[in-house]
Design an enzyme around this catalytic site. Structure first.
Site, PDB file in Angstrom:
ATOM      1  N   ASP A   1       0.825  -1.264  -0.043  1.00 46.21           N
ATOM      2  CA  ASP A   1      -0.128  -0.140   0.047  1.00 46.21           C
ATOM      3  C   ASP A   1       0.851   1.319   0.107  1.00 46.21           C
ATOM      4  OD1 ASP A   1      -1.783   1.903   0.349  1.00 46.21           O
ATOM      5  OD2 ASP A   1      -2.842   1.336   2.138  1.00 46.21           O
TER       6      ASP A   1
ATOM      7  N   ASP B   1       1.405  14.164 -18.506  1.00 44.21           N
ATOM      8  CA  ASP B   1       1.072  15.563 -19.201  1.00 44.21           C
ATOM      9  C   ASP B   1       0.280  16.487 -18.209  1.00 44.21           C
ATOM     10  OD1 ASP B   1      -1.123  13.779 -19.552  1.00 44.21           O
ATOM     11  OD2 ASP B   1      -1.859  14.867 -21.198  1.00 44.21           O
TER      12      ASP B   1
ATOM     13  N   TYR C   1      -4.594  15.840  -9.169  1.00 41.77           N
ATOM     14  CA  TYR C   1      -3.890  14.874  -9.502  1.00 41.77           C
ATOM     15  C   TYR C   1      -2.683  15.293 -10.045  1.00 41.77           C
ATOM     16  CZ  TYR C   1      -2.244  11.371 -13.052  1.00 41.77           C
ATOM     17  OH  TYR C   1      -1.515  10.539 -13.788  1.00 41.77           O
TER      18      TYR C   1
HETATM   19  N1  NAP Z   1      -3.610   6.498 -17.510  1.00 41.02           N
HETATM   20  C1  NAP Z   1      -3.304   7.589 -17.934  1.00 41.02           C
HETATM   21  O1  NAP Z   1      -3.952   8.161 -19.069  1.00 41.02           O
HETATM   22  C2  NAP Z   1      -1.798   8.119 -17.750  1.00 41.02           C
HETATM   23  C3  NAP Z   1      -1.672   9.480 -18.296  1.00 41.02           C
HETATM   24  C4  NAP Z   1      -0.261  10.113 -17.953  1.00 41.02           C
HETATM   25  C5  NAP Z   1       0.363   9.591 -16.888  1.00 41.02           C
HETATM   26  N2  NAP Z   1       0.167   8.339 -16.365  1.00 41.02           N
HETATM   27  C6  NAP Z   1       0.973   7.677 -15.378  1.00 41.02           C
HETATM   28  O2  NAP Z   1       1.559   6.391 -15.965  1.00 41.02           O
HETATM   29  C7  NAP Z   1       1.800   5.526 -15.019  1.00 41.02           C
HETATM   30  C8  NAP Z   1       0.864   4.209 -15.059  1.00 41.02           C
HETATM   31  O3  NAP Z   1      -0.697   4.595 -15.313  1.00 41.02           O
HETATM   32  P1  NAP Z   1      -1.771   3.490 -15.363  1.00 41.02           P
HETATM   33  O4  NAP Z   1      -2.803   3.984 -16.683  1.00 41.02           O
HETATM   34  O5  NAP Z   1      -1.140   2.244 -15.760  1.00 41.02           O
HETATM   35  O6  NAP Z   1      -2.664   3.400 -13.978  1.00 41.02           O
HETATM   36  P2  NAP Z   1      -3.444   2.411 -13.524  1.00 41.02           P
HETATM   37  O7  NAP Z   1      -3.886   1.360 -14.670  1.00 41.02           O
HETATM   38  O8  NAP Z   1      -4.448   3.274 -13.104  1.00 41.02           O
HETATM   39  O9  NAP Z   1      -2.846   1.479 -12.451  1.00 41.02           O
HETATM   40  C9  NAP Z   1      -2.257   2.070 -11.550  1.00 41.02           C
HETATM   41  C10 NAP Z   1      -2.047   1.053 -10.511  1.00 41.02           C
HETATM   42  O10 NAP Z   1      -1.622   1.622  -9.040  1.00 41.02           O
HETATM   43  C11 NAP Z   1      -2.214   0.707  -8.161  1.00 41.02           C
HETATM   44  N3  NAP Z   1      -2.168   1.572  -6.953  1.00 41.02           N
HETATM   45  C12 NAP Z   1      -3.237   2.502  -6.685  1.00 41.02           C
HETATM   46  N4  NAP Z   1      -3.310   2.697  -5.277  1.00 41.02           N
HETATM   47  C13 NAP Z   1      -2.382   2.046  -4.759  1.00 41.02           C
HETATM   48  C14 NAP Z   1      -1.704   1.962  -3.464  1.00 41.02           C
HETATM   49  N5  NAP Z   1      -2.229   2.656  -2.454  1.00 41.02           N
HETATM   50  N6  NAP Z   1      -0.729   0.929  -3.506  1.00 41.02           N
HETATM   51  C15 NAP Z   1      -0.355   0.150  -4.436  1.00 41.02           C
HETATM   52  N7  NAP Z   1      -0.848   0.428  -5.624  1.00 41.02           N
HETATM   53  C16 NAP Z   1      -1.748   1.131  -5.685  1.00 41.02           C
HETATM   54  C17 NAP Z   1      -3.702   0.441  -8.806  1.00 41.02           C
HETATM   55  O11 NAP Z   1      -4.308  -0.486  -8.054  1.00 41.02           O
HETATM   56  P3  NAP Z   1      -5.924  -0.656  -8.040  1.00 41.02           P
HETATM   57  O12 NAP Z   1      -6.534  -0.421  -9.419  1.00 41.02           O
HETATM   58  O13 NAP Z   1      -6.270  -1.683  -7.214  1.00 41.02           O
HETATM   59  O14 NAP Z   1      -6.158   0.714  -7.416  1.00 41.02           O
HETATM   60  C18 NAP Z   1      -3.157   0.052 -10.511  1.00 41.02           C
HETATM   61  O15 NAP Z   1      -2.942  -1.405 -10.160  1.00 41.02           O
HETATM   62  C19 NAP Z   1       1.193   6.395 -13.534  1.00 41.02           C
HETATM   63  O16 NAP Z   1       2.248   6.947 -12.787  1.00 41.02           O
HETATM   64  C20 NAP Z   1       0.182   7.459 -14.061  1.00 41.02           C
HETATM   65  O17 NAP Z   1       0.266   8.442 -13.137  1.00 41.02           O
HETATM   66  C21 NAP Z   1      -1.049   7.582 -17.016  1.00 41.02           C
END
Ligand code: NAP
Length: 292
Positions: free
Chosen positions: A36, A102, A125
């Site tokens: 966590d 971004d 965020y």
């Molecule tokens: N998605 C986008 O459009 C986007 C755009 C720009 C940058 N990013 C960045 O790219 C990276 C990857 O994004 P993604 O889209 O792959 O994210 P994602 O699909 O939302 O995955 C995030 C993961 O983090 C886990 N998580 C959340 N809270 C947690 C906690 N307290 N302890 C441990 N794990 C936790 C989530 O678990 P649960 O599902 O159980 O909550 C999920 O498995 C991130 O750094 C994000 O900020 C994403």
């Protein structure tokens, strides 16, 4: 054998990283609730116990709208936890890779954002992710920070999944055309991450010392949400299931959300491509691959 610690294995990016990092060593991966990130001390203990040579953090608090009312939790996960990871990476002499967004920008620039542009996040965020960039930099470890944008896959019910669903439910879709970004395939992001680490060869700490820092890494080119939705509808492999007849452009103000979003936040990927001598494919290529 090198130990690679992957945090956030079940997210869009983490899922793909499980596969691409496997060629680099023994991948030990975690996600919530096994770990966590809102409890930094347990994170510190876990990293010390595993003692990896590489740490990749794909976990984050990514619910942009909910972060407005849960800013404290978002800050712990997105700002404090990456700082702890970077500190521990520094202590172990491990390489650290982290991702940002971004949404650290306010979207008022009229050309693609450079790494040197001043961040000015519009929402909680974005503020928490910027806090993460700063805590990683402050830790001073050998780290690479990839700022990416509009990450998609078929996991976690993201934009691609939603558009495919809406196209099966509604004859008319209205999608905003005044938000512009770089749709980025989670698969491409994971593959490129592994390629960058592989370039470090046997001297990863030295390589990360030399190449470490902040890079924009996203699908090449830019699209509006409307253009992206059009491409998803066109490339849908089961078009016969669609009921959608028209896609209409809308404006962000027509769809009020708790969190304000930057209007134009496409990223320049030049620094990344030049530094690592890799060429990032056009955003539509990743979409074709996903939907083929
Ligand atoms: N998605 C986008 O459009 C986007 C755009 C720009 C940058 N990013 C960045 O790219 C990276 C990857 O994004 P993604 O889209 O792959 O994210 P994602 O699909 O939302 O995955 C995030 C993961 O983090 C886990 N998580 C959340 N809270 C947690 C906690 N307290 N302890 C441990 N794990 C936790 C989530 O678990 P649960 O599902 O159980 O909550 C999920 O498995 C991130 O750094 C994000 O900020 C994403």
């Amino acid at each position: 054998m090198r130990k690679v610690l992957l945090i956030g294995k079940n997210g869009q990016l983490g899922w793909e990283l499980q596969r691409t990092l496997a060629t680099l060593g023994e991948v030990i991966s975690f996600d919530f609730p096994e770990i966590d990130l809102s409890k930094p001390e347990s994170l510190r203990e876990m990293i010390r116990r595993i003692s990896p040579q590489i740490i990749v953090n794909a976990a984050a608090y990514t619910n942009v709208d909910k972060a407005e009312s849960e800013s404290e939790l978002a800050w712990k996960i997105n700002a404090e936890a990456p700082g702890v990871m970077a500190e521990e990476a520094g202590r172990l002499g491990a390489a650290f890779i982290h991702y940002s967004t971004d949404y650290v920008f306010d979207g008022t620039k009229r050309s693609p954002y450079l790494e040197t542009d001043e961040p000015n996040p519009l929402n909680e965020y974005g503020r928490s992710k910027l806090g993460g960039e700063q805590s990683v930099e402050a830790a001073g470890a050998a780290s690479i920070l990839f700022r990416t944008s509009w990450v998609y896959s078929l996991r976690q019910g993201g934009f691609v999944t939603k558009v495919l669903q809406w196209a099966r439910q509604q004859e008319t879709l209205r999608i905003v055309d005044d938000q512009v970004g770089c749709p980025t395939s989670a698969r491409m992001l994971a593959e490129v991450t592994a390629q960058v680490i592989a370039q470090g060869g046997d001297d990863l700490p030295g390589y990360f010392e030399k190449k470490g820092g902040l890079y924009h890494l996203a699908g090449a080119g830019a699209a509006s949400r409307y253009g992206w939705a059009q491409a998803i509808i066109d490339l849908d492999p089961k078009k016969e299931e669609q009921v959608v007849k028209q896609l209409l452009p809308a404006k962000t103000v027509d769809f009020p959300t708790p969190a304000e979003r930057p209007l134009r936040s496409d990223l320049s990927i030049e620094k990344f491509e030049e530094t690592f001598e890799l060429s990032l494919p056009p955003w539509k290529d990743g979409l074709k691959l996903l939907l083929s």
